[in-house]
Design a protein around this motif. Structure first.
Motif, PDB file in Angstrom:
ATOM      1  N   TYR A  15      32.998  46.656  60.829  1.00  0.00           N
ATOM      2  CA  TYR A  15      33.686  45.757  59.902  1.00  0.00           C
ATOM      3  C   TYR A  15      32.744  45.513  58.727  1.00  0.00           C
ATOM      4  O   TYR A  15      31.646  44.967  58.908  1.00  0.00           O
ATOM      5  N   VAL A  16      33.141  45.947  57.531  1.00  0.00           N
ATOM      6  CA  VAL A  16      32.231  45.812  56.385  1.00  0.00           C
ATOM      7  C   VAL A  16      32.860  44.982  55.276  1.00  0.00           C
ATOM      8  O   VAL A  16      34.085  44.934  55.125  1.00  0.00           O
ATOM      9  N   LEU A  17      32.011  44.341  54.510  1.00  0.00           N
ATOM     10  CA  LEU A  17      32.469  43.596  53.332  1.00  0.00           C
ATOM     11  C   LEU A  17      32.422  44.527  52.132  1.00  0.00           C
ATOM     12  O   LEU A  17      31.489  45.318  51.981  1.00  0.00           O
ATOM     13  N   ARG A  18      33.451  44.411  51.303  1.00  0.00           N
ATOM     14  CA  ARG A  18      33.515  45.237  50.094  1.00  0.00           C
ATOM     15  C   ARG A  18      33.279  44.341  48.877  1.00  0.00           C
ATOM     16  O   ARG A  18      33.977  43.350  48.691  1.00  0.00           O
ATOM     17  N   MET A  19      32.320  44.711  48.056  1.00  0.00           N
ATOM     18  CA  MET A  19      32.040  43.954  46.825  1.00  0.00           C
ATOM     19  C   MET A  19      32.329  44.900  45.665  1.00  0.00           C
ATOM     20  O   MET A  19      31.599  45.877  45.459  1.00  0.00           O
ATOM     21  N   VAL A  20      33.421  44.640  44.938  1.00  0.00           N
ATOM     22  CA  VAL A  20      33.792  45.503  43.815  1.00  0.00           C
ATOM     23  C   VAL A  20      33.565  44.734  42.516  1.00  0.00           C
ATOM     24  O   VAL A  20      34.192  43.700  42.287  1.00  0.00           O
ATOM     25  N   VAL A  21      32.687  45.237  41.671  1.00  0.00           N
ATOM     26  CA  VAL A  21      32.474  44.608  40.371  1.00  0.00           C
ATOM     27  C   VAL A  21      33.458  45.245  39.388  1.00  0.00           C
ATOM     28  O   VAL A  21      33.453  46.459  39.211  1.00  0.00           O
ATOM     29  N   GLY A  22      34.297  44.435  38.776  1.00  0.00           N
ATOM     30  CA  GLY A  22      35.298  45.038  37.901  1.00  0.00           C
ATOM     31  C   GLY A  22      36.188  44.036  37.179  1.00  0.00           C
ATOM     32  O   GLY A  22      36.885  44.398  36.236  1.00  0.00           O
ATOM     33  N   ALA A  23      36.162  42.775  37.613  1.00  0.00           N
ATOM     34  CA  ALA A  23      36.925  41.776  36.861  1.00  0.00           C
ATOM     35  C   ALA A  23      36.332  41.702  35.456  1.00  0.00           C
ATOM     36  O   ALA A  23      35.114  41.771  35.285  1.00  0.00           O
ATOM     37  N   THR A  24      37.211  41.590  34.466  1.00  0.00           N
ATOM     38  CA  THR A  24      36.754  41.707  33.086  1.00  0.00           C
ATOM     39  C   THR A  24      35.676  40.695  32.723  1.00  0.00           C
ATOM     40  O   THR A  24      34.764  40.992  31.952  1.00  0.00           O
ATOM     41  N   LEU A  25      35.776  39.481  33.267  1.00  0.00           N
ATOM     42  CA  LEU A  25      34.867  38.417  32.849  1.00  0.00           C
ATOM     43  C   LEU A  25      33.548  38.378  33.632  1.00  0.00           C
ATOM     44  O   LEU A  25      32.679  37.549  33.345  1.00  0.00           O
ATOM     45  N   THR A  26      33.409  39.235  34.615  1.00  0.00           N
ATOM     46  CA  THR A  26      32.215  39.193  35.456  1.00  0.00           C
ATOM     47  C   THR A  26      30.949  39.529  34.661  1.00  0.00           C
ATOM     48  O   THR A  26      30.897  40.534  33.951  1.00  0.00           O
ATOM     49  N   GLU A  27      29.955  38.643  34.787  1.00  0.00           N
ATOM     50  CA  GLU A  27      28.641  38.895  34.189  1.00  0.00           C
ATOM     51  C   GLU A  27      27.609  38.890  35.314  1.00  0.00           C
ATOM     52  O   GLU A  27      27.913  38.517  36.448  1.00  0.00           O
ATOM     53  N   GLU A  28      26.387  39.247  34.960  1.00  0.00           N
ATOM     54  CA  GLU A  28      25.339  39.307  35.988  1.00  0.00           C
ATOM     55  C   GLU A  28      25.239  38.012  36.786  1.00  0.00           C
ATOM     56  O   GLU A  28      25.061  38.022  38.000  1.00  0.00           O
ATOM     57  N   ARG A  29      25.371  36.878  36.087  1.00  0.00           N
ATOM     58  CA  ARG A  29      25.205  35.601  36.790  1.00  0.00           C
ATOM     59  C   ARG A  29      26.239  35.423  37.905  1.00  0.00           C
ATOM     60  O   ARG A  29      25.970  34.775  38.912  1.00  0.00           O
ATOM     61  N   HIS A  30      27.430  35.975  37.722  1.00  0.00           N
ATOM     62  CA  HIS A  30      28.440  35.846  38.776  1.00  0.00           C
ATOM     63  C   HIS A  30      28.076  36.704  39.983  1.00  0.00           C
ATOM     64  O   HIS A  30      28.292  36.312  41.127  1.00  0.00           O
ATOM     65  N   VAL A  31      27.510  37.876  39.708  1.00  0.00           N
ATOM     66  CA  VAL A  31      27.108  38.759  40.794  1.00  0.00           C
ATOM     67  C   VAL A  31      25.952  38.119  41.574  1.00  0.00           C
ATOM     68  O   VAL A  31      25.971  38.056  42.806  1.00  0.00           O
TER      69      VAL A  31
END
Lengths: 490, 490
Positions: A454-470
């Motif tokens: 069982y793995v967690l998926r982290m997809v970066v791709g929402a338009t507003l995402t910046e480094e601080r959110h990651v």
């Protein structure tokens, strides 16, 4: 009688619209101002809205402001906020300024471009934009109109799959007769999107004839051509008819890439339709560093990608290209008297109704044209690269925390990871971790099961995402993990 | 590298949007200010746009104003203006203020409601609005969620047909085995929309098993139940399996109405799925004076109508109701690990992905909710009635001019008429008349062929149409007829 007298009811009133649009715009601006304050995944309970709204439509008009108050109070809490910068679930559904403006213009013109004559610009702009996008994505020339193929804009990849499967099916049935439909076989991997299986059943191919080829961690979850060949040979020996291979660049669970060149050779050798689904990762075809993943695409019959996923084009915006438009048209065309017109009869034009399931269609090309022109090719590539860079940063943070492991090689902006189980292979702690992260409302991720992990998926791709959110999301995950891991030790 | 540095590229920038939306709004207002000055049907030649636009996307961003200039100069001349008040072709695609605002809000929120958890409000509002609409249309209670059935919003009627046919097919195949797919039979009339034939082929039913029952002027082009029964009995005798009857309220060519009650009885007697397609005329179900046309609908399995046609809901907005949602779900559902979540697993919610072909879906319910609330039920009924009244006026004018005849009984806001041929049955003069009217740019009508008669179809339904446009168009037709009739006499 109630209501306004007929003569004063103006359902399309531009003067009123000039007053209403600023009200709606202010609402949208407020939404985005506050978007980081909402729980990313909605925290409502099933049936919540039923308790808030009346059970029938009003008899008399209500003011826009009243309705927008209800959107704010009743609808927003029930949204899972796909545009939140802390949305890392599924694959993204990315919005943008020109995406929103394009939808607005499309709605305002509200033309129906089912055939050329019903709005020539809708068809012609779509043809042009599909060639633009093909060039931007460095697709083989044979997929462009200028190279003898062509593209069409659909709502979803599901429609692209259904259309191409029907085209492949009807070409086969023309050879073997309609009774042969029960002999047709589709090949996919255990990583292929479930939409293919649904489509296969929808077009009347027996569910038992859908071959799910096993992949493994060893081959990085790619569809092994030798297994496909073995399955084909076995089916041929049983008198079945191999029809269609589904290959994927960027699978849903882990972002795996099927080897297009050998699959393409195989498809050609046996005369099988090869469709390449790059619903998510297709955008990467624009960047030269991903060239190797698309090698062999020239041997495919069709290719599709969703520009509403990673190319900032708002729902809905799926692009499908085929090398031989005639195959689509001969399966999906209709020849009704009611739509007959000189230019169609003379076969001087493309009638897109013959390239898709539906008759009616929205003028989606306007939106994609706005997106490409407002941003330019270079910015679109930067956008992809910057998301991938943020995913790399996330991956490095996961690797540095010894409680965690990255479970599959990261290829695009999707990182699959999990808490290392201490004893045995319990999925429970990762399920719990994901549940707690999502219940916190501070980020939204989804999961996959990869070879029973069982793995967690982290997809970066929402338009507003910046480094601080990651970074922030990684901190949330670590904090939640602290509790879970310490419990695990008690 | 070119382009903006990554850090300054903001594809979704609300401050910029606050400046851009007014620019777009002004463009839209200008469009509507001038809309009556454009030729209704575009007068461009095939390939015109290819000559005006570059053949690849720009590398660098372009200003919105430049793009809108190109829309004005290059795109508008290529549009057939569905929102022109002089658009009387096909069936209408009606826009409205809340339709446009709803699309704008949907694009701005840009959530993807494939299952409940991916945005609960998208699913729950759709369920509520579909019950509202069902009540507004006076549909049998069994079609509502509160009555044990339920509705779903799709893009087009074609999707509704494909979905319901697949549901009927899979229920039958569960009984008779998959090999039986070649035995399934569909029943329609020669007036049934061609989308049914296309859908039937798409879901894998042999084209030879699509029965086209002949209608006649004598029975006002309605599907005769006794002919359907005869066809069914014949098919049963041949060992075939009657599957699905297509009934229509308001056929495309002439607006004919199939008799739902006897067809429904027949369908029940033989255990056949009955779908009622009221893509255009469904809106009339709201008005008590049309009740008789919907009598027997309680015996149907499914019903669909396009609110984007006559109910001011902009593309796209098809509503499908089924009595037994389980039949749709058991054909179209998928059970992928990637989408698993507690509430879906517990079957506590509706996951609309299982009600349609596609996975992804736009939040269309917002728009329909806005339309119903901003206008109120009474205004929506007035709108239908006022269009019908204008069609009646047109019909009376046709009847008063002895050169013309009304060819089929007018039931809704569609008038089928033609120049009476002087000798024999030549269609040429009417084809010529239509060609000249459309080439004038002053109105756009389309045609149908009814029992070998070429007839002009005048559909009143564009949102902006007022009496003066109907009178003006009749004057254009009469003027064109003057020339044609005098030629005919030479």
């Amino acid at each position: 009688m109630g209501g306004l007298p007929v003569s004063t009811f103006k359902p399309l009133d531009i003067n009123a619209l000039l007053e209403e649009i600023p009200v709606m715009t202010a609402f949208i601006a407020d939404y985005y101002k506050d978007i980081e304050t909402y729980p990313v995944r909605s925290q409502v309970e099933p049936g919540y809205l039923h308790r808030l709204l009346p059970d029938s439509a009003p008899r008399f008009p209500e003011p826009l402001t009243t309705i927008l108050d209800d959107v704010r109070n009743d609808i927003l809490p029930g949204l899972t906020h796909w545009q939140s910068p802390n949305f890392f679930a599924y694959f993204p559904g990315s919005a943008s300024n020109p995406g929103i403006l394009g939808e607005m213009l499309t709605a305002a013109l509200n033309v129906v471009g089912f055939n050329w004559i019903s709005s020539p610009a809708a068809t012609e702009l779509e043809m042009i934009v599909m060639d633009w996008m093909a060039k931007f994505l460095r697709l083989p020339r044979e997929f462009t109109f200028s190279g003898g193929g062509g593209g069409v804009m659909l709502g979803t990849t599901c429609e692209a799959i259904v259309g191409t499967m029907a085209a492949a099916r009807d070409a086969a049935l023309a050879r073997i007769g309609f009774e042969g439909i029960t002999k047709l076989v589709i090949y996919a991997s255990d990583q292929t999107h479930f939409a293919f299986q649904k489509a296969s059943k929808l077009v009347g191919i027996p569910p038992a004839n859908f071959r799910v080829i096993v992949t493994s961690t060893a081959s990085e979850h790619a569809l092994p051509p030798e297994s496909v060949r073995a399955a084909i040979d076995e089916d041929l020996a049983r008198g079945l008819v191999p029809l269609y291979i589904c290959a994927t660049v960027g699978t849903t669970a882990v972002g795996a890439v099927d080897p297009l060149a050998p699959l393409g050779d195989l498809a050609r050798e046996y005369g099988i339709w090869l469709h390449v689904d790059a619903a998510y990762a297709g955008a990467c075809a624009a960047c030269v560093e991903y060239e190797r993943y698309f090698e062999g695409l020239d041997r495919a019959d069709s290719f599709s990608t969703n520009c509403h996923k990673w190319l900032l084009s708002n729902l809905d915006c799926c692009c499908l290209w085929v090398k031989n438009p005639g195959s689509l048209v001969s399966s999906l065309s209709t020849d009704a008297e009611i739509l007959k017109n000189d230019v169609s009869e003379a076969k001087r034009v493309v009638d897109y109704k013959d390239w898709q399931i539906s008759l009616s269609r929205r003028f989606r090309a306007l939106k994609l044209w706005l997106v490409m022109r407002r941003f330019g090719a270079d910015n679109l590539m930067s956008h992809i690269r910057s998301d991938v860079e943020m995913a790399e940063q996330f991956e490095r943070m996961v690797e540095k925390d010894e409680r965690f492991e990255v479970v599959a090689p990261r290829r695009f902006a999707l990182v699959c990871f999990r808490l290392r189980p201490k004893k045995g292979g319990s999925c429970e702690m990762n399920r719990k971790l994901l549940g707690e992260v999502n219940a916190s409302g501070r980020a939204f991720l989804t999961h996959a099961v990869v070879e029973e992990k069982y793995v967690l998926r982290m997809v970066v791709g929402a338009t507003l995402t910046e480094e601080r959110h990651v970074y922030g999301t990684w901190k949330v995950i670590q904090d939640m993990a602290d509790g879970i891991v310490s419990e695990e030790y008690h």
